[in-house]
Design a protein around this motif. Sequence first.
Motif, PDB file in Angstrom:
ATOM      1  N   PHE A 369       0.825  -1.212   0.000  1.00  0.00           N
ATOM      2  CA  PHE A 369       0.000   0.000   0.000  1.00  0.00           C
ATOM      3  C   PHE A 369       0.861   1.265   0.000  1.00  0.00           C
ATOM      4  CE2 PHE A 369      -2.100   3.289   2.682  1.00  0.00           C
ATOM      5  CZ  PHE A 369      -3.080   3.659   1.783  1.00  0.00           C
ATOM      6  N   ASP A 370       1.964   1.284   0.766  1.00  0.00           N
ATOM      7  CA  ASP A 370       2.755   2.507   0.864  1.00  0.00           C
ATOM      8  C   ASP A 370       3.397   2.904  -0.462  1.00  0.00           C
ATOM      9  OD1 ASP A 370       4.553   0.458   0.713  1.00  0.00           O
ATOM     10  OD2 ASP A 370       5.585   0.891   2.602  1.00  0.00           O
ATOM     11  N   ARG A 371       3.523   1.945  -1.418  1.00  0.00           N
ATOM     12  CA  ARG A 371       4.044   2.288  -2.742  1.00  0.00           C
ATOM     13  C   ARG A 371       2.971   2.910  -3.638  1.00  0.00           C
ATOM     14  NH1 ARG A 371       6.656  -2.647  -5.578  1.00  0.00           N
ATOM     15  NH2 ARG A 371       6.841  -1.001  -7.162  1.00  0.00           N
ATOM     16  N   MET A 372       1.692   2.614  -3.331  1.00  0.00           N
ATOM     17  CA  MET A 372       0.600   3.090  -4.179  1.00  0.00           C
ATOM     18  C   MET A 372      -0.195   4.248  -3.558  1.00  0.00           C
ATOM     19  SD  MET A 372      -0.969  -0.548  -5.522  1.00  0.00           S
ATOM     20  CE  MET A 372      -1.297  -1.105  -3.849  1.00  0.00           C
ATOM     21  N   GLN A 373      -0.030   4.504  -2.271  1.00  0.00           N
ATOM     22  CA  GLN A 373      -0.846   5.506  -1.578  1.00  0.00           C
ATOM     23  C   GLN A 373      -0.705   6.890  -2.221  1.00  0.00           C
ATOM     24  OE1 GLN A 373       0.188   6.085   2.526  1.00  0.00           O
ATOM     25  NE2 GLN A 373      -1.697   7.237   2.985  1.00  0.00           N
ATOM     26  N   GLY A 374      -1.868   7.508  -2.513  1.00  0.00           N
ATOM     27  CA  GLY A 374      -1.873   8.846  -3.079  1.00  0.00           C
ATOM     28  C   GLY A 374      -1.500   8.909  -4.541  1.00  0.00           C
ATOM     29  N   ARG A 375      -1.485   7.787  -5.203  1.00  0.00           N
ATOM     30  CA  ARG A 375      -1.087   7.771  -6.621  1.00  0.00           C
ATOM     31  C   ARG A 375      -2.195   7.149  -7.464  1.00  0.00           C
ATOM     32  NH1 ARG A 375       4.930   5.330  -6.704  1.00  0.00           N
ATOM     33  NH2 ARG A 375       4.945   6.333  -8.776  1.00  0.00           N
ATOM     34  N   GLN A 376      -2.248   7.591  -8.716  1.00  0.00           N
ATOM     35  CA  GLN A 376      -3.209   7.027  -9.669  1.00  0.00           C
ATOM     36  C   GLN A 376      -2.704   5.694 -10.198  1.00  0.00           C
ATOM     37  OE1 GLN A 376      -3.345  10.209 -12.521  1.00  0.00           O
ATOM     38  NE2 GLN A 376      -4.996  11.305 -11.435  1.00  0.00           N
ATOM     39  N   LEU A 377      -3.644   4.921 -10.751  1.00  0.00           N
ATOM     40  CA  LEU A 377      -3.272   3.587 -11.255  1.00  0.00           C
ATOM     41  C   LEU A 377      -2.249   3.680 -12.382  1.00  0.00           C
ATOM     42  CD1 LEU A 377      -3.953   0.650 -10.678  1.00  0.00           C
ATOM     43  CD2 LEU A 377      -5.784   0.791 -12.369  1.00  0.00           C
ATOM     44  N   ILE A 378      -2.310   4.740 -13.184  1.00  0.00           N
ATOM     45  CA  ILE A 378      -1.383   4.881 -14.319  1.00  0.00           C
ATOM     46  C   ILE A 378      -0.009   5.387 -13.876  1.00  0.00           C
ATOM     47  CG2 ILE A 378      -3.210   5.267 -16.015  1.00  0.00           C
ATOM     48  CD1 ILE A 378      -2.801   8.246 -15.708  1.00  0.00           C
ATOM     49  N   GLU A 379       0.105   5.718 -12.562  1.00  0.00           N
ATOM     50  CA  GLU A 379       1.388   6.224 -12.071  1.00  0.00           C
ATOM     51  C   GLU A 379       2.224   5.150 -11.404  1.00  0.00           C
ATOM     52  OE1 GLU A 379       0.018  10.823 -11.016  1.00  0.00           O
ATOM     53  OE2 GLU A 379       0.030   9.299  -9.426  1.00  0.00           O
ATOM     54  N   VAL A 380       1.684   3.938 -11.250  1.00  0.00           N
ATOM     55  CA  VAL A 380       2.430   2.845 -10.619  1.00  0.00           C
ATOM     56  C   VAL A 380       2.463   1.663 -11.596  1.00  0.00           C
ATOM     57  CG1 VAL A 380       1.957   3.536  -8.257  1.00  0.00           C
ATOM     58  CG2 VAL A 380       0.305   2.114  -9.452  1.00  0.00           C
ATOM     59  N   ASP A 381       3.532   0.871 -11.503  1.00  0.00           N
ATOM     60  CA  ASP A 381       3.718  -0.265 -12.404  1.00  0.00           C
ATOM     61  C   ASP A 381       3.238  -1.536 -11.725  1.00  0.00           C
ATOM     62  OD1 ASP A 381       4.479  -1.798 -14.539  1.00  0.00           O
ATOM     63  OD2 ASP A 381       6.575  -1.964 -13.896  1.00  0.00           O
TER      64      ASP A 381
END
Length: 451
Positions: A369-381
């Motif tokens: 979760f801490d890698r994805m928190q506050g980010r859009q789906l297109i901003e994470v791999d």
Amino acid sequence: MLFTSVFKPVARWLFLFAALGIVGWGGASPALIQERGKSVARSMVVLDDEELQWVASHPRVVVSALEYPLYQFKDEYGQWTGLNSDLLKRIGDMTGLQFVYEESFSVDQMLARLESGSADLSTTLSMNDERRAFLDFSHAFGGAGWVFVGQAGAPLVQTLEELAKRVLVLPTRHALEAMIRRDYPSIELLSVKTYAEARAWVESGEAYATIESEIGTQLLPAGRLQVGAAVPDKWDADYLAVRKGQPQLLSILNKALEAFPEKELRTLRLKWFGGTATPQARGFWQRMDSWVCWGVFVLSLFGLLSLLWNRRLAVVVRQRIEAQRGLRDQLAFQHALMDAMPDPMFVRDLQGRLIMCNKSYEDALSTRFDRMQGRQLIEVDVMPRQTAQLLHAEFMAQLDTRRTRFFERQLLFKDGLRDIYQWTVPFYAADGELRGLLGGWADIGRRTRQT
């Protein structure tokens, strides 16, 4: 801690000023009390048995009071004041009489109350033949002349003869009304309720003049009215008018007026009609007494406000701590509830940024979760690029339409194509404002294989 840090210095100052107050009282108060006692003793009225019995059986003397500035009027706190009110208060101290005021709004109404017996006394009535029929009058304790009041800029009125064929306006049952009707029939006499109405008629030009006590004209508005000559051979003496049938009350009042110190009466008249009398210089301890009283009052008020403020702060802090504890418990429950769900779940804001997710969501995308928190789906791999762009576009379109979606589909993940049952619903705040999307999916293909 906050209370003690504020209250300890306040307590020290209160103790200091209280000590000074005791010293000041010890130096000044006994002398003052002794002097006041002598003054009262010198002016006390000796009443006979019949008068004492009347005072005991009549605990309240009802005064029909009409506002007449300087003589008797209400201050900004609604309390009766003026020369006559001060006089009655002093007479009450001398005799034991208790005076209770009931307001009247015109001379006519005041006379009607005295005639009917609903009032016992008036302090602002002049004597004439009509009133002597149902009123007794005390000894005079002062007086002033009657004067003409006319419109500013008009010739000054000097005599009643000048008012022939002119309008003279007076309050109903004015002390001079009967005399004027009898001796000056050519004057057009107009009756109104109050002196204020009479002045208004003169100001507007609908009446030529009115007649008031010389004292009452001291407060006339500048530039609107002007005072003429005194009414010849007419004097407005100051009396206490008593309803007939109360000889004891009249006798008590006369005794009080006879015993009233002449110097004190002169001081009262100077206070209201000619400025205040020059006070004697106050001694050091008398001044200190006043300072100490004010100092103790201010510091006591400050200490009380500090105490109340500290108690209020303690209540607010306790309420905030309890609210924070309740919020933490609620968030912990929400996280535990989401983590207990076997299917992936997520919460995204109005821009599609991840706010919350459960363990199943992390496991399904092989991330934290801490890698994805506050980010859009297109901003994470975490998904193939085409899948991430497709889902993000669907999320933003659904936020615009605010519709719920429940449907089966095939979706490409990094580990291959999956058959899933996907759902997403908009969620709202307590005030009805849209806050984001709540969604998730179930892997249909895996469940089919398990079955």
